[in-house]
Design a protein around this motif. Sequence first.
Motif, PDB file in Angstrom:
ATOM      1  N   VAL A  26       0.837  -1.202   0.000  1.00 30.15           N
ATOM      2  CA  VAL A  26       0.000   0.000   0.000  1.00 30.15           C
ATOM      3  C   VAL A  26       0.871   1.250   0.000  1.00 30.15           C
ATOM      4  O   VAL A  26       0.647   2.186  -0.777  1.00 30.15           O
ATOM      5  N   LEU A  27       1.882   1.285   0.849  1.00 34.95           N
ATOM      6  CA  LEU A  27       2.764   2.450   0.924  1.00 34.95           C
ATOM      7  C   LEU A  27       3.534   2.642  -0.377  1.00 34.95           C
ATOM      8  O   LEU A  27       3.728   3.782  -0.831  1.00 34.95           O
ATOM      9  N   THR A  28       3.951   1.546  -0.979  1.00 31.67           N
ATOM     10  CA  THR A  28       4.670   1.634  -2.258  1.00 31.67           C
ATOM     11  C   THR A  28       3.777   2.212  -3.347  1.00 31.67           C
ATOM     12  O   THR A  28       4.183   3.097  -4.109  1.00 31.67           O
ATOM     13  N   ALA A  29       2.538   1.728  -3.414  1.00 33.58           N
ATOM     14  CA  ALA A  29       1.594   2.221  -4.422  1.00 33.58           C
ATOM     15  C   ALA A  29       1.286   3.703  -4.198  1.00 33.58           C
ATOM     16  O   ALA A  29       1.196   4.485  -5.157  1.00 33.58           O
ATOM     17  N   LEU A  30       1.132   4.100  -2.942  1.00 32.30           N
ATOM     18  CA  LEU A  30       0.850   5.504  -2.641  1.00 32.30           C
ATOM     19  C   LEU A  30       2.037   6.403  -2.988  1.00 32.30           C
ATOM     20  O   LEU A  30       1.853   7.524  -3.484  1.00 32.30           O
ATOM     21  N   ALA A  31       3.250   5.926  -2.742  1.00 30.87           N
ATOM     22  CA  ALA A  31       4.441   6.720  -3.069  1.00 30.87           C
ATOM     23  C   ALA A  31       4.555   6.920  -4.581  1.00 30.87           C
ATOM     24  O   ALA A  31       4.880   8.033  -5.046  1.00 30.87           O
ATOM     25  N   LYS A  32       4.281   5.874  -5.342  1.00 39.29           N
ATOM     26  CA  LYS A  32       4.298   5.999  -6.814  1.00 39.29           C
ATOM     27  C   LYS A  32       3.221   6.977  -7.277  1.00 39.29           C
ATOM     28  O   LYS A  32       3.441   7.784  -8.187  1.00 39.29           O
ATOM     29  N   HIS A  33       2.057   6.887  -6.638  1.00 39.15           N
ATOM     30  CA  HIS A  33       0.958   7.781  -7.000  1.00 39.15           C
ATOM     31  C   HIS A  33       1.318   9.237  -6.710  1.00 39.15           C
ATOM     32  O   HIS A  33       1.004  10.134  -7.504  1.00 39.15           O
ATOM     33  N   ARG A  34       2.002   9.475  -5.598  1.00 35.98           N
ATOM     34  CA  ARG A  34       2.389  10.841  -5.244  1.00 35.98           C
ATOM     35  C   ARG A  34       3.369  11.408  -6.274  1.00 35.98           C
ATOM     36  O   ARG A  34       3.273  12.593  -6.646  1.00 35.98           O
ATOM     37  N   THR A  47       3.866  15.334 -11.077  1.00 32.06           N
ATOM     38  CA  THR A  47       4.041  15.691 -12.489  1.00 32.06           C
ATOM     39  C   THR A  47       2.801  16.413 -13.002  1.00 32.06           C
ATOM     40  O   THR A  47       2.912  17.332 -13.815  1.00 32.06           O
ATOM     41  N   TRP A  48       1.615  16.015 -12.543  1.00 34.81           N
ATOM     42  CA  TRP A  48       0.389  16.719 -12.929  1.00 34.81           C
ATOM     43  C   TRP A  48       0.427  18.154 -12.419  1.00 34.81           C
ATOM     44  O   TRP A  48       0.048  19.085 -13.141  1.00 34.81           O
ATOM     45  N   ALA A  49       0.884  18.316 -11.163  1.00 32.49           N
ATOM     46  CA  ALA A  49       0.935  19.654 -10.571  1.00 32.49           C
ATOM     47  C   ALA A  49       1.887  20.558 -11.349  1.00 32.49           C
ATOM     48  O   ALA A  49       1.601  21.741 -11.575  1.00 32.49           O
ATOM     49  N   THR A  50       3.008  19.988 -11.766  1.00 34.85           N
ATOM     50  CA  THR A  50       3.979  20.767 -12.536  1.00 34.85           C
ATOM     51  C   THR A  50       3.375  21.225 -13.859  1.00 34.85           C
ATOM     52  O   THR A  50       3.520  22.386 -14.261  1.00 34.85           O
ATOM     53  N   LYS A  51       2.672  20.326 -14.527  1.00 32.26           N
ATOM     54  CA  LYS A  51       2.064  20.660 -15.818  1.00 32.26           C
ATOM     55  C   LYS A  51       0.920  21.663 -15.647  1.00 32.26           C
ATOM     56  O   LYS A  51       0.721  22.539 -16.488  1.00 32.26           O
ATOM     57  N   ALA A  52       0.163  21.533 -14.550  1.00 34.57           N
ATOM     58  CA  ALA A  52      -0.983  22.425 -14.341  1.00 34.57           C
ATOM     59  C   ALA A  52      -0.551  23.830 -13.931  1.00 34.57           C
ATOM     60  O   ALA A  52      -1.255  24.810 -14.191  1.00 34.57           O
ATOM     61  N   GLY A  53       0.617  23.943 -13.282  1.00 38.90           N
ATOM     62  CA  GLY A  53       1.124  25.259 -12.873  1.00 38.90           C
ATOM     63  C   GLY A  53       0.175  25.975 -11.928  1.00 38.90           C
ATOM     64  O   GLY A  53      -0.271  25.412 -10.933  1.00 38.90           O
ATOM     65  N   PHE A 102      -6.245  11.578  -3.992  1.00 40.57           N
ATOM     66  CA  PHE A 102      -6.765  11.118  -5.287  1.00 40.57           C
ATOM     67  C   PHE A 102      -7.491  12.273  -5.968  1.00 40.57           C
ATOM     68  O   PHE A 102      -8.521  12.756  -5.479  1.00 40.57           O
ATOM     69  N   THR A 103      -6.911  12.708  -7.092  1.00 36.27           N
ATOM     70  CA  THR A 103      -7.375  13.925  -7.752  1.00 36.27           C
ATOM     71  C   THR A 103      -7.424  13.739  -9.266  1.00 36.27           C
ATOM     72  O   THR A 103      -6.920  12.753  -9.819  1.00 36.27           O
ATOM     73  N   ASP A 104      -8.001  14.758  -9.911  1.00 31.31           N
ATOM     74  CA  ASP A 104      -7.848  14.853 -11.355  1.00 31.31           C
ATOM     75  C   ASP A 104      -6.508  15.525 -11.639  1.00 31.31           C
ATOM     76  O   ASP A 104      -5.688  15.716 -10.729  1.00 31.31           O
ATOM     77  N   HIS A 105      -6.277  15.901 -12.883  1.00 33.35           N
ATOM     78  CA  HIS A 105      -4.971  16.452 -13.249  1.00 33.35           C
ATOM     79  C   HIS A 105      -4.802  17.915 -12.842  1.00 33.35           C
ATOM     80  O   HIS A 105      -3.779  18.538 -13.175  1.00 33.35           O
ATOM     81  N   TYR A 106      -5.808  18.440 -12.119  1.00 34.35           N
ATOM     82  CA  TYR A 106      -5.699  19.820 -11.643  1.00 34.35           C
ATOM     83  C   TYR A 106      -5.802  19.901 -10.118  1.00 34.35           C
ATOM     84  O   TYR A 106      -5.940  20.984  -9.560  1.00 34.35           O
ATOM     85  N   GLY A 107      -5.745  18.747  -9.437  1.00 32.32           N
ATOM     86  CA  GLY A 107      -5.718  18.736  -7.985  1.00 32.32           C
ATOM     87  C   GLY A 107      -7.072  18.687  -7.305  1.00 32.32           C
ATOM     88  O   GLY A 107      -7.140  18.693  -6.072  1.00 32.32           O
TER      89      GLY A 107
END
Length: 238
Positions: free
Chosen positions: A107-115, A120-126, A136-141
């Motif tokens: 579970v922790l491994t999957a959550l770390a990968k998800h984070r 990367t979504w946050a970087t693209k969304a600016g 758990f979010t869409d590509h804009y948080g």
Amino acid sequence: PMLWTDARVTHWRRTGEIPSPVMVWTAPHTRAFLTHSERHELHAYYVLVAHLGLRRGEAAGLRWTDIDFRTGTIGIDRQIIQVNWTPQVTPTKTAAGERTVIAPKPVLTALAKHRRRQRTWATKAGNEWNDAGWVFTDHYGDHLTPDQFLTHFQALTKQAGLPPVRLHDLRHGAATLARAAGVDLKTVSAMLGHSSVTITADIYTSVVDEAKREAADLIADLLAAEHDDQDTDPHEDE
């Protein structure tokens, strides 16, 4: 709940009939689903529910501040529900639902990968990124709704060729597998956030017994096959 035994799966594939509105996957079914969903954006959500038995709204309502990767603990004190199709953030279903659960390594491994993916979504969304800290979010948080998790779950289940269960039945599956593996009733009840051990026992006793029988039959079949192989004379057809 009723277990998707081999016999029931065979009958379902032949007729399309589902034995009960509440069905539970066996461990191999759950493993097959998680393997199939590994590249999906919501994989960590399904890993979380399948291992820890969170209600779907509880998992949807997690924030990163609820998760302590150092201690492996996850605090549950809110949920996201839908009222007339409108998502609302509310306290847990019951007082007992407010709890801390211990997350195993998968579970922790999957959550770390998800984070990492979310970053990367946050970087693209600016500047358009909603920095509310939802896991758990869409590509804009923005947080997702329980129905969105359900839609993807149903599609992934069908793609994997697995017998149908509800998303909430992943919670039932986590409890069933834990009890079948020997985890005591009090611990399972606390994990699920039930108000009493009696509720847990009433819901899961029959399906746990069935899961144990299914496992015993599988072991017996494997041993019988091995015995048959040993009894075969490799030179008898010469």
